[in-house]
Design a protein around this motif. Structure first.
Motif, PDB file in Angstrom:
ATOM      1  N   ARG A 112       0.812  -1.221   0.000  1.00 13.82           N
ATOM      2  CA  ARG A 112       0.000   0.000   0.000  1.00 13.82           C
ATOM      3  C   ARG A 112       0.845   1.272   0.000  1.00 13.82           C
ATOM      4  NH1 ARG A 112      -5.398   1.826   2.850  1.00 13.82           N
ATOM      5  NH2 ARG A 112      -5.234   3.958   2.146  1.00 13.82           N
ATOM      6  N   PHE A 113       1.906   1.312   0.807  1.00 11.45           N
ATOM      7  CA  PHE A 113       2.659   2.551   1.001  1.00 11.45           C
ATOM      8  C   PHE A 113       4.060   2.531   0.407  1.00 11.45           C
ATOM      9  CE2 PHE A 113      -0.256   2.344   4.693  1.00 11.45           C
ATOM     10  CZ  PHE A 113      -1.007   3.463   4.405  1.00 11.45           C
ATOM     11  N   GLY A 114       4.508   1.406  -0.115  1.00 13.66           N
ATOM     12  CA  GLY A 114       5.878   1.296  -0.607  1.00 13.66           C
ATOM     13  C   GLY A 114       6.124   2.088  -1.879  1.00 13.66           C
ATOM     14  N   ARG A 115       7.338   2.624  -1.982  1.00 21.94           N
ATOM     15  CA  ARG A 115       7.755   3.349  -3.188  1.00 21.94           C
ATOM     16  C   ARG A 115       8.674   2.437  -3.987  1.00 21.94           C
ATOM     17  NH1 ARG A 115       8.745   7.651   0.691  1.00 21.94           N
ATOM     18  NH2 ARG A 115      10.880   6.914   0.655  1.00 21.94           N
ATOM     19  N   PHE A 116       8.368   2.265  -5.241  1.00 23.50           N
ATOM     20  CA  PHE A 116       9.166   1.441  -6.143  1.00 23.50           C
ATOM     21  C   PHE A 116       9.593   2.318  -7.293  1.00 23.50           C
ATOM     22  CE2 PHE A 116       9.944  -1.603  -9.502  1.00 23.50           C
ATOM     23  CZ  PHE A 116      10.578  -2.633  -8.838  1.00 23.50           C
ATOM     24  N   TYR A 117      10.902   2.437  -7.496  1.00 22.64           N
ATOM     25  CA  TYR A 117      11.435   3.295  -8.547  1.00 22.64           C
ATOM     26  C   TYR A 117      11.591   2.502  -9.826  1.00 22.64           C
ATOM     27  CZ  TYR A 117      12.214   6.272  -4.605  1.00 22.64           C
ATOM     28  OH  TYR A 117      12.018   7.029  -3.483  1.00 22.64           O
ATOM     29  N   ARG A 118      10.999   3.010 -10.908  1.00 28.16           N
ATOM     30  CA  ARG A 118      11.035   2.323 -12.202  1.00 28.16           C
ATOM     31  C   ARG A 118      12.028   2.975 -13.127  1.00 28.16           C
ATOM     32  NH1 ARG A 118       4.888   2.838 -13.029  1.00 28.16           N
ATOM     33  NH2 ARG A 118       5.161   4.057 -11.197  1.00 28.16           N
ATOM     34  N   ASP A 119      12.589   2.153 -14.003  1.00 27.60           N
ATOM     35  CA  ASP A 119      13.447   2.663 -15.070  1.00 27.60           C
ATOM     36  C   ASP A 119      12.607   3.426 -16.082  1.00 27.60           C
ATOM     37  OD1 ASP A 119      15.543   1.368 -13.955  1.00 27.60           O
ATOM     38  OD2 ASP A 119      15.735  -0.156 -15.492  1.00 27.60           O
ATOM     39  N   SER A 120      13.244   4.293 -16.824  1.00 28.06           N
ATOM     40  CA  SER A 120      12.531   4.975 -17.884  1.00 28.06           C
ATOM     41  C   SER A 120      12.169   3.981 -18.979  1.00 28.06           C
ATOM     42  CB  SER A 120      13.377   6.113 -18.455  1.00 28.06           C
ATOM     43  OG  SER A 120      14.614   5.614 -18.906  1.00 28.06           O
ATOM     44  N   ALA A 121      12.981   2.903 -19.135  1.00 28.14           N
ATOM     45  CA  ALA A 121      12.661   1.863 -20.135  1.00 28.14           C
ATOM     46  C   ALA A 121      11.403   1.094 -19.730  1.00 28.14           C
ATOM     47  CB  ALA A 121      13.843   0.907 -20.272  1.00 28.14           C
ATOM     48  N   GLU A 122      11.247   0.826 -18.427  1.00 28.13           N
ATOM     49  CA  GLU A 122      10.054   0.121 -17.963  1.00 28.13           C
ATOM     50  C   GLU A 122       8.826   1.005 -18.061  1.00 28.13           C
ATOM     51  OE1 GLU A 122      10.851  -1.138 -14.007  1.00 28.13           O
ATOM     52  OE2 GLU A 122      11.577  -3.089 -14.641  1.00 28.13           O
ATOM     53  N   THR A 123       8.990   2.287 -17.823  1.00 25.46           N
ATOM     54  CA  THR A 123       7.864   3.216 -17.855  1.00 25.46           C
ATOM     55  C   THR A 123       7.292   3.338 -19.267  1.00 25.46           C
ATOM     56  OG1 THR A 123       8.953   4.434 -16.104  1.00 25.46           O
ATOM     57  CG2 THR A 123       7.136   5.516 -17.194  1.00 25.46           C
ATOM     58  N   SER A 124       8.160   3.199 -20.255  1.00 25.73           N
ATOM     59  CA  SER A 124       7.682   3.358 -21.642  1.00 25.73           C
ATOM     60  C   SER A 124       6.998   2.115 -22.161  1.00 25.73           C
ATOM     61  CB  SER A 124       8.852   3.732 -22.554  1.00 25.73           C
ATOM     62  OG  SER A 124       9.792   2.676 -22.581  1.00 25.73           O
ATOM     63  N   LEU A 125       7.045   0.996 -21.422  1.00 23.94           N
ATOM     64  CA  LEU A 125       6.402  -0.253 -21.894  1.00 23.94           C
ATOM     65  C   LEU A 125       4.909  -0.148 -21.891  1.00 23.94           C
ATOM     66  CD1 LEU A 125       8.602  -2.943 -20.195  1.00 23.94           C
ATOM     67  CD2 LEU A 125       8.575  -2.299 -22.579  1.00 23.94           C
TER      68      LEU A 125
END
Length: 125
Positions: A112-125
């Motif tokens: 619920r509260f966790g922050r997960f940082y995504r790559d810009s490559a993953e974000t564009s999928l």
């Protein structure tokens, strides 16, 4: 957010919560060097998990993929319970029960509260 990213995030939090629950279960039940070995294993596992899911690195500068100070408070309460149960006659049944409660509680909190940082490559999928 697509299904692949949600699954990745869920797997990340699930593995960390499971390892923390197992660690507290061993701390509550075992004697000798096993609690220290499990704590060291948990720290190593958390670092390797963070590296695998790219939560530790140059891209995440000075930030950890956590859930704010609240995760420390929740983890500390369960950790204190494991230390209090250690060495008592109820440790053999309370240890696994505490580990299960820790796993469920930490997973729900991190999900619920966790922050997960995504790559810009993953974000564009």
């Amino acid at each position: 957010m697509n299904t692949r990213i949600r699954t990745t995030i869920r797997n990340y939090w699930l593995a960390l919560a499971a390892m923390y629950g197992l660690t507290l279960s061993v701390v509550a039940m075992a004697d000798g060097p096993w609690p220290l070995i499990m704590v060291a294993s948990f720290i190593l596992f958390a670092i390797l998990q963070g590296l695998r899911y790219r939560q530790i690195g140059r891209d995440v500068q000075g930030k950890f993929a956590t859930a704010s100070p609240g995760v420390g408070i929740v983890g500390g309460v369960f950790g204190a319970a494991a230390i209090l149960v250690h060495g008592t006659e109820v440790a053999m049944w309370a240890g696994p029960l505490l580990g299960l409660a820790t796993f469920i509680g930490m997973y729900l909190y991190l999900h619920r509260f966790g922050r997960f940082y995504r790559d810009s490559a993953e974000t564009s999928l």
